[in-house]
Design an enzyme around this catalytic site. Structure first.
Site, PDB file in Angstrom:
ATOM      1  N   LEU A  10     -25.936 -42.285 -90.042  1.00 40.23           N
ATOM      2  CA  LEU A  10     -26.066 -43.663 -89.554  1.00 40.23           C
ATOM      3  C   LEU A  10     -26.567 -43.638 -88.112  1.00 40.23           C
ATOM      4  CD1 LEU A  10     -22.714 -45.161 -90.917  1.00 40.23           C
ATOM      5  CD2 LEU A  10     -24.850 -44.647 -92.138  1.00 40.23           C
ATOM      6  N   ARG A  17     -22.926 -49.804 -75.291  1.00 37.10           N
ATOM      7  CA  ARG A  17     -22.093 -49.253 -74.218  1.00 37.10           C
ATOM      8  C   ARG A  17     -22.804 -48.168 -73.398  1.00 37.10           C
ATOM      9  NH1 ARG A  17     -17.267 -48.493 -78.490  1.00 37.10           N
ATOM     10  NH2 ARG A  17     -19.101 -48.596 -79.846  1.00 37.10           N
ATOM     11  N   ARG A 337     -46.814 -22.413 -63.575  1.00 37.09           N
ATOM     12  CA  ARG A 337     -46.837 -23.628 -64.381  1.00 37.09           C
ATOM     13  C   ARG A 337     -48.132 -23.775 -65.157  1.00 37.09           C
ATOM     14  NH1 ARG A 337     -49.416 -28.158 -61.516  1.00 37.09           N
ATOM     15  NH2 ARG A 337     -50.284 -27.321 -59.607  1.00 37.09           N
ATOM     16  N   LYS A 355     -51.241 -21.775 -61.366  1.00 38.52           N
ATOM     17  CA  LYS A 355     -51.461 -22.861 -62.325  1.00 38.52           C
ATOM     18  C   LYS A 355     -52.666 -22.507 -63.170  1.00 38.52           C
ATOM     19  CE  LYS A 355     -54.211 -26.104 -62.672  1.00 38.52           C
ATOM     20  NZ  LYS A 355     -55.236 -27.101 -62.346  1.00 38.52           N
ATOM     21  N   ALA A 384     -51.608 -11.941 -48.784  1.00 34.18           N
ATOM     22  CA  ALA A 384     -50.778 -13.092 -48.399  1.00 34.18           C
ATOM     23  C   ALA A 384     -51.667 -14.235 -47.926  1.00 34.18           C
ATOM     24  CB  ALA A 384     -49.819 -12.694 -47.292  1.00 34.18           C
TER      25      ALA A 384
HETATM   26  C1  UD1 Z   1     -17.114 -46.065 -85.679  1.00 33.11           C
HETATM   27  C2  UD1 Z   1     -16.000 -46.366 -86.686  1.00 33.11           C
HETATM   28  C3  UD1 Z   1     -14.669 -45.993 -86.050  1.00 33.11           C
HETATM   29  C4  UD1 Z   1     -14.676 -44.544 -85.631  1.00 33.11           C
HETATM   30  C5  UD1 Z   1     -15.856 -44.238 -84.732  1.00 33.11           C
HETATM   31  C6  UD1 Z   1     -15.975 -42.740 -84.525  1.00 33.11           C
HETATM   32  C7  UD1 Z   1     -16.740 -48.280 -88.023  1.00 33.11           C
HETATM   33  C8  UD1 Z   1     -16.591 -49.730 -88.235  1.00 33.11           C
HETATM   34  N1  UD1 Z   1     -16.027 -47.770 -87.018  1.00 33.11           N
HETATM   35  O1  UD1 Z   1     -16.901 -46.938 -84.569  1.00 33.11           O
HETATM   36  O2  UD1 Z   1     -13.615 -46.196 -86.986  1.00 33.11           O
HETATM   37  O3  UD1 Z   1     -13.464 -44.233 -84.968  1.00 33.11           O
HETATM   38  O4  UD1 Z   1     -17.092 -44.686 -85.324  1.00 33.11           O
HETATM   39  O5  UD1 Z   1     -16.938 -42.416 -83.555  1.00 33.11           O
HETATM   40  O6  UD1 Z   1     -17.433 -47.632 -88.762  1.00 33.11           O
HETATM   41  N2  UD1 Z   1     -24.756 -47.829 -86.940  1.00 33.11           N
HETATM   42  C9  UD1 Z   1     -25.769 -48.197 -87.811  1.00 33.11           C
HETATM   43  N3  UD1 Z   1     -25.896 -49.498 -88.177  1.00 33.11           N
HETATM   44  C10 UD1 Z   1     -25.041 -50.465 -87.760  1.00 33.11           C
HETATM   45  C11 UD1 Z   1     -24.000 -50.086 -86.871  1.00 33.11           C
HETATM   46  C12 UD1 Z   1     -23.876 -48.765 -86.498  1.00 33.11           C
HETATM   47  O7  UD1 Z   1     -26.565 -47.356 -88.218  1.00 33.11           O
HETATM   48  O8  UD1 Z   1     -25.224 -51.615 -88.145  1.00 33.11           O
HETATM   49  C13 UD1 Z   1     -24.647 -46.427 -86.506  1.00 33.11           C
HETATM   50  C14 UD1 Z   1     -24.784 -46.259 -85.011  1.00 33.11           C
HETATM   51  O9  UD1 Z   1     -26.139 -46.012 -84.646  1.00 33.11           O
HETATM   52  C15 UD1 Z   1     -23.899 -45.058 -84.711  1.00 33.11           C
HETATM   53  C16 UD1 Z   1     -22.884 -45.062 -85.846  1.00 33.11           C
HETATM   54  O10 UD1 Z   1     -23.367 -45.935 -86.835  1.00 33.11           O
HETATM   55  O11 UD1 Z   1     -24.620 -43.847 -84.763  1.00 33.11           O
HETATM   56  C17 UD1 Z   1     -21.509 -45.533 -85.372  1.00 33.11           C
HETATM   57  O12 UD1 Z   1     -21.643 -46.811 -84.798  1.00 33.11           O
HETATM   58  P1  UD1 Z   1     -20.814 -47.234 -83.528  1.00 33.11           P
HETATM   59  O13 UD1 Z   1     -21.178 -48.626 -83.186  1.00 33.11           O
HETATM   60  O14 UD1 Z   1     -20.894 -46.223 -82.477  1.00 33.11           O
HETATM   61  O15 UD1 Z   1     -19.324 -47.248 -84.156  1.00 33.11           O
HETATM   62  P2  UD1 Z   1     -17.951 -47.149 -83.368  1.00 33.11           P
HETATM   63  O16 UD1 Z   1     -17.641 -48.456 -82.761  1.00 33.11           O
HETATM   64  O17 UD1 Z   1     -17.932 -45.966 -82.481  1.00 33.11           O
HETATM   65 CA    CA Z   2     -19.473 -44.458 -81.910  1.00 27.96          CA
END
Ligand code: UD1
Ligand code: CA
Length: 456
Positions: A10, A17, A337, A355, A384
């Site tokens: 994902l 953040r 480089r 270079k 030198a």
């Molecule tokens: C998530 C988990 C949380 C866990 C934590 C661990 C959920 C709801 N929560 O929270 O329980 O403790 O990870 O690190 O799953 N992403 C997508 N599509 C979206 C949203 C997110 O692809 O619509 C991907 C983000 O790019 C990321 C990952 O999912 O790589 C996690 O998303 P993030 O928003 O960081 O979740 P957390 O709030 O950390």
């Molecule tokens: Ca996360």
């Protein structure tokens, strides 16, 4: 390798953040993007045709990372949560059957061995899902693992939705799961966006499966650093430090001496041969390959370069996109480089910059020189203060110096220019015309002594 599993990463979220214009998973730790870490770990347990990356925010750039690694992507339109991200894969994944391992793109420290353990636990328990958990001192931001009186997992509650009692729970969700594909796809549409964020939480799958009488197992790993999720730049630096420590440790176990390893930075893909010694505060990055018995001096930087065996880079040197053949030396305070090439046994000393220049076998330029766009033969001595004037304000020009030539100190070689084999250039010369082989060239005004001049 798991023979029945696909991996879904994902990586579609923005990562608010991070406070960045760049998608979170494109930030780097340990010399590699976060998403690339996840992909490379996935490729240790599944073949590329079974690894999928969910892209959405800055999809093009994240897709490029997937394509570079030879894996596929799935598009998530509108980032409606981790559950929604998985739903977007249904079309491509549901008919694969077997098992689905879900990784988050912001968890670069997870090891393939741990994923295999998780998959084994899922299999041994005939569970519909196995999740990876750990205990942390500060669980802020993570989903909490809520267990029943019998000790079994009942649900995951996201930080924002926790009651005060749940907030005190130290066992957290890593965001990494091994699902049996059939029950996952059968039940995934039961996830509802009924939380304050209005998102589809993948974490809800746990309670959904349990309600459907499907077994859920949990692997609680002792090494909590492995599941460190990167949400902000402080956590990014933590992950970077751990990845760097892992890399130098592996190099040391493989026969490389590293002085003060906690100060040394080595990128993930760098290779270093045995008995090479790396000094404190060195940075070795990019696609660098270093041979055996080399020395990389303290505080030197070597980037995207190839060093053969017995090469020495003395302290405080910078080497990038360059090649150093066996027994070549550079530094201290050298700069190589843009395709600089030191042939076998060539030596470059302090405050020398090369270079796009080849310095031939056994040739030397030991102090204070700029050699640009030059082809320098074997056993040449560059005095030198020698400067190749390669730029006329509009274009770059080349300098050629034949084998065995001697360029006296403080020579100015105005390119395009050629110095023949075995030619000799008197110190302090400005050379603007071709010097034939074996000739002596002197390009300076004669010295005039005016007797008694200061007394007048
Ligand atoms: C998530 C988990 C949380 C866990 C934590 C661990 C959920 C709801 N929560 O929270 O329980 O403790 O990870 O690190 O799953 N992403 C997508 N599509 C979206 C949203 C997110 O692809 O619509 C991907 C983000 O790019 C990321 C990952 O999912 O790589 C996690 O998303 P993030 O928003 O960081 O979740 P957390 O709030 O950390
Ligand atoms: Ca996360």
């Amino acid at each position: 390798m798991l023979n029945d599993a696909a991996v879904l990463i994902l990586a579609a979220g923005q990562g608010t953040r991070m406070k960045s214009r760049m998608a979170k998973v494109l930030h780097s730790a340990g010399g590699k993007t976060l998403v690339r870490h996840a992909i490379d770990t996935a490729l240790k347990i599944a073949p590329p045709e079974r690894v999928f990356v969910v892209v959405g925010h800055q999809a093009e750039a994240v897709r490029a990372q997937a394509e570079a690694a030879g894996v596929r992507t799935i598009h998530q339109t509108g980032q409606l949560g981790t559950g929604h991200a998985v739903m977007c894969g249904e079309e491509q994944l549901a008919n694969l059957g077997g098992r689905l391992i879900v990784l988050v793109g912001d968890c670069p420290l997870i090891r393939a061995e741990t994923l295999e353990e998780l998959a084994a636990l899922q299999r041994d328990n005939a569970a519909g899902a196995a999740l990876l958990t750990t205990e942390v001192a500060d669980a802020t931001g993570y989903g909490r693992i809520i267990r029943g009186a019998d000790g079994r997992v009942r649900e995951i509650v996201e930080h924002k939705a926790c009651t005060p009692a749940q907030l005190a729970v130290r066992e957290i969700n890593s965001g990494i799961y091994c699902f049996e594909a059939a029950p996952l796809w059968n039940h995934i549409h039961r996830i509802r966006p009924d939380n304050p964020a209005g998102e589809y939480y993948l974490t809800d799958m746990i309670a959904i499966l349990i309600r459907a009488d499907i077994r859920v197992a949990a692997l609680r790993t002792a090494d909590s650093s492995e599941v460190l999720g990167i949400n902000n730049r402080v956590e990014l630096a933590d992950a970077d430090r751990i990845l760097r420590a892992r890399k130098v440790r592996r190099l040391m176990l493989d026969g490389v001496t590293i002085e003060r390893p906690e100060t040394v930075t080595v990128d993930a893909e760098v290779n270093i041969g045995i008995d090479t010694i790396v000094g404190a505060f060195a940075r070795i990055t990019g696609a660098t390959v270093i041979g055996e018995n080399c020395r990389i001096g303290a505080c030197s930087i070597v980037h995207d370069s190839v060093l053969a065996d017995h090469v020495e880079v003395f302290p405080f040197s910078m080497v990038s996109s360059s090649r150093l053949a066996a027994r070549a030396h550079a530094g201290p305070f050298a700069r190589l480089r843009m395709d600089a090439h030191l042939a076998e046994g060539a030596h470059v000393g302090n405050f020398v910059e090369l270079k796009k220049t080849r310095l031939g076998a056994g040739s030397k330029s030991m102090h204070l020189a700029y050699l640009g766009d030059s082809t320098i033969g074997d056993k040449v001595n560059i005095g030198a203060g020698t400067i190749t004037c390669n730029y006329d304000g509009h274009r770059k020009h080349e300098t050629k110096i034949g084998d065995g030539a001697f360029v006296g100190s403080n020579s100015t070689l105005v390119a395009p220019i050629e110095v023949g084999e075995g030619a000799y250039i008197g110190a302090g010369s400005t050379i603007t015309h071709k010097v034939p082989a074996k000739a002596l060239a002197i390009g300076r005004s004669r010295q005039v002594n005016k007797e008694g001049w200061t007394r007048k």
